[in-house]
Design a protein around this motif. Sequence first.
Motif, PDB file in Angstrom:
ATOM      1  N   VAL A 150      50.939  -5.665 169.898  1.00 35.82           N
ATOM      2  CA  VAL A 150      50.665  -7.000 170.414  1.00 35.82           C
ATOM      3  C   VAL A 150      51.685  -7.384 171.488  1.00 35.82           C
ATOM      4  CG1 VAL A 150      51.942  -8.467 168.798  1.00 35.82           C
ATOM      5  CG2 VAL A 150      49.720  -9.193 169.627  1.00 35.82           C
ATOM      6  N   SER A 186      49.963 -13.285 161.591  1.00 37.04           N
ATOM      7  CA  SER A 186      48.767 -12.581 161.132  1.00 37.04           C
ATOM      8  C   SER A 186      47.676 -13.599 160.837  1.00 37.04           C
ATOM      9  CB  SER A 186      49.067 -11.823 159.846  1.00 37.04           C
ATOM     10  OG  SER A 186      50.233 -11.070 159.995  1.00 37.04           O
ATOM     11  N   LYS A 189      47.138  -0.313 172.712  1.00 28.91           N
ATOM     12  CA  LYS A 189      47.017   0.437 171.467  1.00 28.91           C
ATOM     13  C   LYS A 189      47.986   1.613 171.464  1.00 28.91           C
ATOM     14  CE  LYS A 189      43.963  -1.478 168.845  1.00 28.91           C
ATOM     15  NZ  LYS A 189      44.501  -1.943 167.551  1.00 28.91           N
ATOM     16  N   SER A 242      44.703  -7.677 158.661  1.00 23.93           N
ATOM     17  CA  SER A 242      44.785  -8.909 159.442  1.00 23.93           C
ATOM     18  C   SER A 242      45.172  -8.593 160.883  1.00 23.93           C
ATOM     19  CB  SER A 242      45.810  -9.832 158.814  1.00 23.93           C
ATOM     20  OG  SER A 242      47.034  -9.147 158.678  1.00 23.93           O
ATOM     21  N   LYS A 243      44.575  -9.328 161.802  1.00 24.63           N
ATOM     22  CA  LYS A 243      44.881  -9.160 163.227  1.00 24.63           C
ATOM     23  C   LYS A 243      46.161  -9.898 163.551  1.00 24.63           C
ATOM     24  CE  LYS A 243      42.026  -6.852 165.976  1.00 24.63           C
ATOM     25  NZ  LYS A 243      42.088  -5.828 164.887  1.00 24.63           N
ATOM     26  N   LYS A 244      46.992  -9.270 164.354  1.00 21.74           N
ATOM     27  CA  LYS A 244      48.260  -9.903 164.701  1.00 21.74           C
ATOM     28  C   LYS A 244      48.193 -10.517 166.098  1.00 21.74           C
ATOM     29  CE  LYS A 244      51.644  -8.157 161.631  1.00 21.74           C
ATOM     30  NZ  LYS A 244      50.631  -7.754 160.662  1.00 21.74           N
ATOM     31  N   LYS A 245      48.878 -11.654 166.228  1.00 20.82           N
ATOM     32  CA  LYS A 245      48.980 -12.300 167.533  1.00 20.82           C
ATOM     33  C   LYS A 245      50.418 -12.687 167.783  1.00 20.82           C
ATOM     34  CE  LYS A 245      44.379 -13.869 168.299  1.00 20.82           C
ATOM     35  NZ  LYS A 245      43.510 -14.925 168.828  1.00 20.82           N
ATOM     36  N   GLN A 304      51.467  -2.702 164.673  1.00 18.77           N
ATOM     37  CA  GLN A 304      50.685  -3.808 165.234  1.00 18.77           C
ATOM     38  C   GLN A 304      51.560  -4.782 166.019  1.00 18.77           C
ATOM     39  OE1 GLN A 304      47.533  -6.005 163.272  1.00 18.77           O
ATOM     40  NE2 GLN A 304      47.415  -4.406 161.720  1.00 18.77           N
ATOM     41  N   LYS A 320      39.286  -5.185 156.144  1.00 16.69           N
ATOM     42  CA  LYS A 320      40.029  -5.084 157.406  1.00 16.69           C
ATOM     43  C   LYS A 320      41.442  -5.644 157.275  1.00 16.69           C
ATOM     44  CE  LYS A 320      36.779  -4.408 161.014  1.00 16.69           C
ATOM     45  NZ  LYS A 320      36.624  -4.526 162.461  1.00 16.69           N
ATOM     46  N   GLN A 337      41.149 -11.536 158.308  1.00 12.76           N
ATOM     47  CA  GLN A 337      39.830 -11.215 158.837  1.00 12.76           C
ATOM     48  C   GLN A 337      38.753 -11.636 157.833  1.00 12.76           C
ATOM     49  OE1 GLN A 337      40.584 -10.519 162.048  1.00 12.76           O
ATOM     50  NE2 GLN A 337      39.448  -8.593 162.080  1.00 12.76           N
TER      51      GLN A 337
END
Lengths: 273, 273
Positions: B232, B34, B237, B44-47, B228, B42, B37
């Motif tokens: 990923v 994670s 989505k 956290s964006k996951k990668k 999420q 928001k 942001q």
Amino acid sequence: MQYKTEEEFLKNYDPNKFERLSMTTDIILISVSSSKQDNYRKTSKKKMSILLAKRDDYPYKGMWCLPGGFLKPKEETLEECAKRVLKTETGLSNIYLEQLYTFDDINRDPRMRVISSSYIALVDKNRLDQKISNNASWFDITLYEEKDNSVFITLDNGDVSFSIELEKKLKEKTTDRYKFSTKKNDYLAFDHPIVILTGLERLRNKLNYTDIVFNMMPEYFTLGDLQQVYEVILNKKLLAPAFRRIIADKVEKTEKVKTGEGHRPSVLYRYRR
Amino acid sequence: MQYKTEEEFLKNYDPNKFERLSMTTDIILISVSSSKQDNYRKTSKKKMSILLAKRDDYPYKGMWCLPGGFLKPKEETLEECAKRVLKTETGLSNIYLEQLYTFDDINRDPRMRVISSSYIALVDKNRLDQKISNNASWFDITLYEEKDNSVFITLDNGDVSFSIELEKKLKEKTTDRYKFSTKKNDYLAFDHPIVILTGLERLRNKLNYTDIVFNMMPEYFTLGDLQQVYEVILNKKLLAPAFRRIIADKVEKTEKVKTGEGHRPSVLYRYRR
DNA sequence: CCAATAGTGTCTGTGAGACAGTATAAG
DNA sequence: CTTATACTGTCTCACAGACACTATTGG
């Protein structure tokens, strides 16, 4: 020692730096065969069969094993090795092949450490019925699974018939991977009962989301035949309407028809590529 | 020569009868990370990220590679070898491991014939963020696939960032198996671009029919986090209601709640074994 | 109140399971 | 005409996709 360039490094590299071992390939050659019924009206019953070879030398002398052979490290890939073995056993070189799993128990071969990559091969038995080498034989194979995770493999080549008992347990809670262990086996060499079970499981899974089955079919086939092949691999009955809906877009109707069966003739289909 | 018993045969067996070779394992250690942001509201964006090691010796000196090591034939299985490597790289010994595929192109290693069995390893990155060995680094990985079967892998460890281009084609018409070939690659050693792609593909497939994902999750997680992770890995989505229906029976609600996110708190769930 | 995510209710379309019914050859 | 399989029509149920709606927090 330090080298300035990769070239220099390679020139001085000693391949004995790491200990080496032998590798083999084992092939599960699978086919579906028909046997005529006594009643002229009835359709022929289908059975799944695999090719086994009789070991004429130690270890496991006299027992049956999957066709296989030692890899020639300088000359061939594992798949080429598998193809070479298949060519010797069946005379054919265009057989569907797919790597299954690499089996590597330390003592799986009593001679020495041998790691074996297994391959699944699928073929339409009619293509080669007369050609197989004379130490090999087709065995009809039947699986029976009990609720307590016992699995029984029965193998029958019309001459000999025997059973093997294995135990199946989940390797991890979070995966689909099973770990098999052999509980009773006096007929199959090495870890081949486990290899076979793993192979059949893979075939069963792939049936649903690939077109793999057509590697076992002749060019022209009836939908009834195709359904029976599914049934024998999945080991359960399917309903015709649902089955036809599912495979409808994988096949195409031809002008040909199969007659002389004592009932309504069946349209021959072909795989739609 | 003919022997009377298996024992006698084994005593006289010459392991050099068949030429030998070295084997290695390569490990695709996959995790999801994670990143906070800028906007406090928001999530956290996951990668997705994989662990790569820098090669400090020939061949491919200076390039990045999957963690791996040579098998000790007398002592260990391939899986044990993979575990040993993982222990060295991460300090952990209870990481999910699964055999992926055995790569065996004749010239995949310029030194000599080396066959490599690759393993997928899954871990929750929070378990080990500080422990990884200092020649290794986590790379965020992004896949981009074009309609013409070009595949681009982008790798980024915050310091270096590079791309690799591959081509993807169906190996056989009747299977799901793809054959990848590297078209442009100046950063990853050996055949590792192909290994990575094969591994990610396997992970993506297994997501749908196994519980494999929970190996990458902490003990307590929100359904939003879990979704999420799915997104990923699948690179698309998902809709929340459908997702929740699907995983409903794989997880169990706990009393805990995740707060302080600037919006409605989220219930923490746990994997139901 | 606002912004953002958490979580739910429900409509709809797809598609598999089930079963009944029609079609047609060999003997 | 009988028997066995070939093939089709259609009902139902489960379930995924879609979207709208309510709930709840920090600031």
